[in-house]
Design a protein around this motif. Sequence first.
Motif, PDB file in Angstrom:
ATOM      1  N   PRO A 154       0.874  -1.240   0.073  1.00 36.59           N
ATOM      2  CA  PRO A 154      -0.081  -0.129   0.155  1.00 36.59           C
ATOM      3  C   PRO A 154       0.907   1.275  -0.098  1.00 36.59           C
ATOM      4  O   PRO A 154       2.222   1.106   0.307  1.00 36.59           O
ATOM      5  CB  PRO A 154      -0.769  -0.077   1.254  1.00 36.59           C
ATOM      6  N   ARG A 155       0.302   2.349  -0.432  1.00 37.01           N
ATOM      7  CA  ARG A 155       1.220   3.578  -0.476  1.00 37.01           C
ATOM      8  C   ARG A 155       1.153   4.230   1.004  1.00 37.01           C
ATOM      9  O   ARG A 155       1.786   5.219   1.230  1.00 37.01           O
ATOM     10  CB  ARG A 155       0.763   4.668  -1.463  1.00 37.01           C
ATOM     11  N   LEU A 156       0.430   3.801   1.670  1.00 40.97           N
ATOM     12  CA  LEU A 156       0.176   4.328   3.282  1.00 40.97           C
ATOM     13  C   LEU A 156      -0.167   3.335   4.257  1.00 40.97           C
ATOM     14  O   LEU A 156      -1.198   2.491   3.762  1.00 40.97           O
ATOM     15  CB  LEU A 156      -0.724   5.543   3.108  1.00 40.97           C
ATOM     16  N   LEU A 157       0.441   3.165   5.455  1.00 40.72           N
ATOM     17  CA  LEU A 157      -0.036   2.086   6.089  1.00 40.72           C
ATOM     18  C   LEU A 157      -0.664   2.697   7.479  1.00 40.72           C
ATOM     19  O   LEU A 157      -0.091   3.553   8.011  1.00 40.72           O
ATOM     20  CB  LEU A 157       1.072   1.062   6.268  1.00 40.72           C
ATOM     21  N   LEU A 158      -2.038   2.079   7.985  1.00 35.75           N
ATOM     22  CA  LEU A 158      -2.375   2.656   9.059  1.00 35.75           C
ATOM     23  C   LEU A 158      -2.392   1.369  10.104  1.00 35.75           C
ATOM     24  O   LEU A 158      -3.012   0.221   9.496  1.00 35.75           O
ATOM     25  CB  LEU A 158      -3.905   3.088   8.812  1.00 35.75           C
ATOM     26  N   LEU A 159      -1.983   1.757  11.192  1.00 34.11           N
ATOM     27  CA  LEU A 159      -1.972   0.621  12.375  1.00 34.11           C
ATOM     28  C   LEU A 159      -2.740   0.975  13.548  1.00 34.11           C
ATOM     29  O   LEU A 159      -2.251   2.200  14.400  1.00 34.11           O
ATOM     30  CB  LEU A 159      -0.313   0.265  12.740  1.00 34.11           C
ATOM     31  N   ASP A 160      -4.026   0.484  13.856  1.00 31.14           N
ATOM     32  CA  ASP A 160      -4.716   0.893  14.749  1.00 31.14           C
ATOM     33  C   ASP A 160      -4.323  -0.093  16.154  1.00 31.14           C
ATOM     34  O   ASP A 160      -4.836  -1.190  16.048  1.00 31.14           O
ATOM     35  CB  ASP A 160      -6.143   0.706  14.577  1.00 31.14           C
ATOM     36  N   GLU A 161      -3.588   0.550  16.936  1.00 30.35           N
ATOM     37  CA  GLU A 161      -3.302  -0.218  18.412  1.00 30.35           C
ATOM     38  C   GLU A 161      -2.980  -1.666  18.286  1.00 30.35           C
ATOM     39  O   GLU A 161      -3.492  -2.249  18.856  1.00 30.35           O
ATOM     40  CB  GLU A 161      -4.504  -0.078  19.332  1.00 30.35           C
ATOM     41  N   ARG A 183      11.243   1.038   8.273  1.00 29.02           N
ATOM     42  CA  ARG A 183      12.756   1.555   7.302  1.00 29.02           C
ATOM     43  C   ARG A 183      12.733   0.880   6.316  1.00 29.02           C
ATOM     44  O   ARG A 183      13.112   1.550   5.194  1.00 29.02           O
ATOM     45  CB  ARG A 183      13.678   1.500   8.396  1.00 29.02           C
ATOM     46  N   GLU A 184      12.491  -0.317   6.306  1.00 29.71           N
ATOM     47  CA  GLU A 184      12.914  -1.239   5.011  1.00 29.71           C
ATOM     48  C   GLU A 184      12.031  -0.750   3.937  1.00 29.71           C
ATOM     49  O   GLU A 184      12.370  -0.517   2.727  1.00 29.71           O
ATOM     50  CB  GLU A 184      12.629  -2.408   5.506  1.00 29.71           C
ATOM     51  N   LEU A 185      10.967  -0.634   4.268  1.00 30.01           N
ATOM     52  CA  LEU A 185       9.767  -0.376   2.989  1.00 30.01           C
ATOM     53  C   LEU A 185       9.597   1.114   2.597  1.00 30.01           C
ATOM     54  O   LEU A 185       9.188   1.537   1.716  1.00 30.01           O
ATOM     55  CB  LEU A 185       8.502  -0.922   3.454  1.00 30.01           C
ATOM     56  N   ASN A 186      10.262   1.917   3.771  1.00 30.08           N
ATOM     57  CA  ASN A 186      10.064   3.437   3.546  1.00 30.08           C
ATOM     58  C   ASN A 186       8.657   3.987   3.288  1.00 30.08           C
ATOM     59  O   ASN A 186       8.252   4.449   2.367  1.00 30.08           O
ATOM     60  CB  ASN A 186      11.011   4.036   2.151  1.00 30.08           C
ATOM     61  N   LEU A 187       7.886   3.270   4.197  1.00 27.45           N
ATOM     62  CA  LEU A 187       6.270   3.395   3.824  1.00 27.45           C
ATOM     63  C   LEU A 187       5.730   4.478   4.826  1.00 27.45           C
ATOM     64  O   LEU A 187       6.193   4.442   5.786  1.00 27.45           O
ATOM     65  CB  LEU A 187       5.742   1.916   4.203  1.00 27.45           C
ATOM     66  N   PRO A 188       5.123   5.427   4.509  1.00 29.56           N
ATOM     67  CA  PRO A 188       4.363   6.448   5.566  1.00 29.56           C
ATOM     68  C   PRO A 188       3.573   5.634   6.377  1.00 29.56           C
ATOM     69  O   PRO A 188       2.792   4.731   5.659  1.00 29.56           O
ATOM     70  CB  PRO A 188       3.645   7.457   4.751  1.00 29.56           C
ATOM     71  N   MET A 189       3.692   5.774   7.478  1.00 30.61           N
ATOM     72  CA  MET A 189       2.656   4.974   8.579  1.00 30.61           C
ATOM     73  C   MET A 189       2.177   5.862   9.599  1.00 30.61           C
ATOM     74  O   MET A 189       2.756   6.925   9.965  1.00 30.61           O
ATOM     75  CB  MET A 189       3.624   3.947   9.259  1.00 30.61           C
ATOM     76  N   ILE A 190       0.910   5.552   9.764  1.00 26.99           N
ATOM     77  CA  ILE A 190       0.115   6.088  11.045  1.00 26.99           C
ATOM     78  C   ILE A 190      -0.047   5.412  11.907  1.00 26.99           C
ATOM     79  O   ILE A 190      -0.673   4.101  11.574  1.00 26.99           O
ATOM     80  CB  ILE A 190      -0.939   6.896  10.696  1.00 26.99           C
ATOM     81  N   TYR A 191       0.510   5.372  13.246  1.00 24.28           N
ATOM     82  CA  TYR A 191       0.371   4.368  14.216  1.00 24.28           C
ATOM     83  C   TYR A 191      -0.264   4.928  15.502  1.00 24.28           C
ATOM     84  O   TYR A 191       0.041   5.840  16.065  1.00 24.28           O
ATOM     85  CB  TYR A 191       1.920   3.764  14.768  1.00 24.28           C
ATOM     86  N   VAL A 192      -1.539   4.087  15.650  1.00 24.79           N
ATOM     87  CA  VAL A 192      -2.437   4.672  16.638  1.00 24.79           C
ATOM     88  C   VAL A 192      -1.965   4.009  17.955  1.00 24.79           C
ATOM     89  O   VAL A 192      -1.930   2.683  18.018  1.00 24.79           O
ATOM     90  CB  VAL A 192      -3.901   4.211  16.218  1.00 24.79           C
ATOM     91  N   THR A 193      -1.897   4.720  18.945  1.00 20.22           N
ATOM     92  CA  THR A 193      -1.687   4.056  20.251  1.00 20.22           C
ATOM     93  C   THR A 193      -2.233   4.967  21.428  1.00 20.22           C
ATOM     94  O   THR A 193      -2.515   6.227  21.401  1.00 20.22           O
ATOM     95  CB  THR A 193      -0.276   3.728  20.466  1.00 20.22           C
ATOM     96  N   HIS A 194      -2.406   4.396  22.658  1.00 21.69           N
ATOM     97  CA  HIS A 194      -2.818   5.473  23.764  1.00 21.69           C
ATOM     98  C   HIS A 194      -1.636   5.033  24.803  1.00 21.69           C
ATOM     99  O   HIS A 194      -1.720   5.621  25.864  1.00 21.69           O
ATOM    100  CB  HIS A 194      -4.109   4.749  24.427  1.00 21.69           C
ATOM    101  N   ASP A 195      -0.310   4.478  24.446  1.00 22.71           N
ATOM    102  CA  ASP A 195       0.516   4.252  24.974  1.00 22.71           C
ATOM    103  C   ASP A 195       1.855   5.446  24.763  1.00 22.71           C
ATOM    104  O   ASP A 195       2.346   5.035  23.966  1.00 22.71           O
ATOM    105  CB  ASP A 195       1.092   2.784  25.218  1.00 22.71           C
ATOM    106  N   GLN A 196       2.106   6.216  25.727  1.00 27.22           N
ATOM    107  CA  GLN A 196       2.831   7.254  25.418  1.00 27.22           C
ATOM    108  C   GLN A 196       4.359   6.741  25.094  1.00 27.22           C
ATOM    109  O   GLN A 196       5.149   7.033  24.108  1.00 27.22           O
ATOM    110  CB  GLN A 196       3.193   8.475  26.546  1.00 27.22           C
ATOM    111  N   VAL A 197       4.853   5.641  25.799  1.00 25.29           N
ATOM    112  CA  VAL A 197       6.084   4.898  25.737  1.00 25.29           C
ATOM    113  C   VAL A 197       6.143   4.319  24.329  1.00 25.29           C
ATOM    114  O   VAL A 197       7.246   4.714  23.570  1.00 25.29           O
ATOM    115  CB  VAL A 197       6.388   3.904  26.604  1.00 25.29           C
ATOM    116  N   GLU A 198       5.243   3.734  23.821  1.00 28.99           N
ATOM    117  CA  GLU A 198       5.250   2.869  22.502  1.00 28.99           C
ATOM    118  C   GLU A 198       5.367   4.298  21.417  1.00 28.99           C
ATOM    119  O   GLU A 198       5.938   4.130  20.629  1.00 28.99           O
ATOM    120  CB  GLU A 198       3.841   2.417  22.173  1.00 28.99           C
TER     121      GLU A 198
END
Lengths: 334, 274, 259
Positions: A154-161, A183-198
Amino acid sequence: MSDAFLRLHDVTLRYGRTIAVEKLNLAVSAGEFVALLGPSGCGKTTTMRAIAGLLKPSAGRIVIDGADVTRVAPNKRDVGLMFQSYALFPHLTVFENVAFGLRLRKLPDADIKTRAIQALASVGLAGTEEKLPKELSGGQQQRVALARAIVVRPRLLLLDEPLSNLDARLRLEMRSEITRLQRELNLPMIYVTHDQVEALALADRIIVMRAGRIEQDGTPEVIYAKPRNEFVARFVGFETILTAARLAAHARLPGPAYAFGWRPRHVVVGTGPYQGHVRGASYLGETVEYLIESEFGPIKAEVAADAPRHGPGQAVAFDLPFARAAPLAADLPA
Amino acid sequence: MNARTRGLLLLTPATLFVFVAFLVPLAILLAGSFQRDDGAIGLQRYVEFFADPLHQEVVLRTLRIGALVTLAAIALGYVAALAIVDLSPTSRARLVGLVTLPIMISPVARTYAWIVLLGRTGLVNNLALQFGLTDAPLRFLYTEPAVFVGLLQLLLPLMILSLVSALENVPRDAVPAARMLGANWWVVFTRVLLPLTRDGLATGGVLVFTGAITAYITPAMLGGAKILMLETLLYQRVNVTDDIATATVITALLVSMSILAKLVLSRLAKGRSK
Amino acid sequence: MNGRALQWTALGAVLLFLLGPFVIILAAGVSDGETLTFPPEGVSLRWAASVVAIAELRHAFAISFALAVLSTLGALLLGIPAAYALERLDPPGANIVRAVVTSPLVVPGIVVGLALLRYFVIPLGIGVRPALLASHIALLIPYAVRVVAASLRNLRVDIEDAAIMLGATPLQAFFQIVAPNIRNGVIASFILSFITSFNQVPVSLFLSGPGISTLPIEMLARIDFTYDPSIAALSAMLALLSIAIVFLAERLLGLSRYV
Ligand SMILES: Nc1ncnc2c1ncn2[C@@H]1O[C@H](COP(=O)(O)OP(=O)(O)O)[C@@H](O)[C@H]1O
Ligand SMILES: [Mg+2]
């Protein structure tokens, strides 16, 4: 940031009459790893679904790679989405789960096979091709979901928690896996989380959300050290937050701010100009955590375990050094 | 096209079908019960219906049999369901299967078994003659008890299944806990099991009661023209005398009795559980 | 006798009451005697053979069979999309539709038949066959909607979204992802509907015509003047048929959970 790969312009999202997300503006550049951080119910999943196309905005525009996709169907957007629940197809083998998107693209069987097997290998699941999802552990299922999402490029990857259903050790392991893949795929990602450490560990940039709006948008360093307001400060671990009005009676403030916040380990215990009573002390191994009752209200402090200890009920001196404090703006009304 | 429009489109065929091929004809039939002979609207058909002593008798009998079958099904249903949920999961599934089986079998075939049993040369009469309990065959068929027994056998599985699924949701420790506190079985039943299974009881009660008052095959085969119930009366009136006026009133009675039973029993299920 | 033993005895008695009559029907159906008696006189299949030899009964069986298959297919064809819409698409007026679609469950069958005869068949000039089919479809739609809706409820919603995100159209997502997972529910609904239609009497009572009569109606008509064991033999055959279908389905559905 006119070169943004993904852009949301004043996007408003509703469920029936309730507004889940209001006038959201957000941009992600090519190759960027953005974390969307916020408490449960603040609209993170809703925002992801809108970017994916599964939810139509009631107002605003979504632009991907220069094209307005607001009205484009989700299956035509070429956006990958990994679900919090993994959403694996229960009746298909691991291989067929991963091959599903490739089959829809009508690739030759040989290509499908190579790509699916390679994707599974890249998430460390070689050899599980013929198993059914329910025969895998939670961590393995999570990897299948990841392989299934990236195999179609995909040209953009969304990861929900993606890690919230895993135990702590697996979470750590998967975190580095995801960073490596990004890094390998150089894919723009949005990563959803409620964990600040993550969020801090993974992202190039963090967007903090609250009640359907963005509170702060910045690099992990900025979010961690310079939270903008009380909400963000609390979210990233500033546990003692006192308004300037309250502090002014006892101290000279270093500059104009609505409030000041301290992390527990930046509160000095044992010496200092202020007096309080220990209300609780918990031994955490390396450190001891104190809850101190004071004229400012409750103060949370964390000091090295080898420092002199204070028992509950004891009077104790403490300091709130402004050098370590974060000046905070007032919260927006929720 | 958004999801809601698509949803509407997918719903339309089924809804339209039920509307045209079911609800509209039914509504016209029901409306007919309020039509007077001169065409105006009124209760004439109800007045005439209830003026006939036979009709009064049939209405009362239908309610009586419905109530008795329901009560008997509740009693036997608890006995069976309590024993079934006591079993291991495998045997429980097997017994639930056995209880479900009769539901799948043609009610005509099921009821015919009672003719074999209760007929002039049936098992019961043969035994009675053999043991000298009677000199001539007794008549069991075409009596109210025969209809009662037939309906009970027909509908009891529905009650057992409702109660089993209700009892499965009762916390495992509820009964032992109550017993530990010194409660006897009757107290356990009325204070613990009954309140916790009230929903299942209401569901089963509605199914059995409406099943009994709207059954056709059993009263037709075991009651005949002697022991008429509302459905068999309706069939007779339409088929023998083409008496649509009576049929419309019976329709209204049956439909309102079914709906009323449902309302009352679901109210009972909710009402006292607070 | 202690409580346990009492409980098992009572359960045994209830089961005997529920299932005993079938044993009796089976025994009476294989009797060699000339009249319907119990206990049966000798064992033979001649009454079963005699029933099969009656052309009207064979014809009625064919009608019932075709009616059950067609009405089941019709009900599923109408009911599956409706169940899907109700469970997944949040259509406007869902509650009203639910009430409409399940209303045939709460109305006595005989009334349905009469209403259809008077205000559907006669005024619209529809033949008895299509009317019979329409009435059975209306009767079965609630079962189809209910069973399919239940299987949809047990299936997680997000796998459809996952399929769409991988490039599937809503139709592809339904047929490739949803359909295989609700297959057992659909088969269960098919069997339930088939048996319900096949055994149905009150709805069909008014909807028969010259040469058009379902098997249970034909049986009812013959009971009054049959004194030999032929109806018992037919009942036994029907019971065995139902048991076989249910048993097979249980076997297949039960197995397919593990395949
Ligand atoms: N399908 C829905 N219908 C109505 N309200 C919803 C629905 N999904 C989410 N919401 C509401 O929208 C808000 C945002 O939810 P969500 O995006 O799931 O939050 P998050 O993913 O940040 O936990 C919440 O208040 C939630 O209750
Ligand atoms: Mg969420």
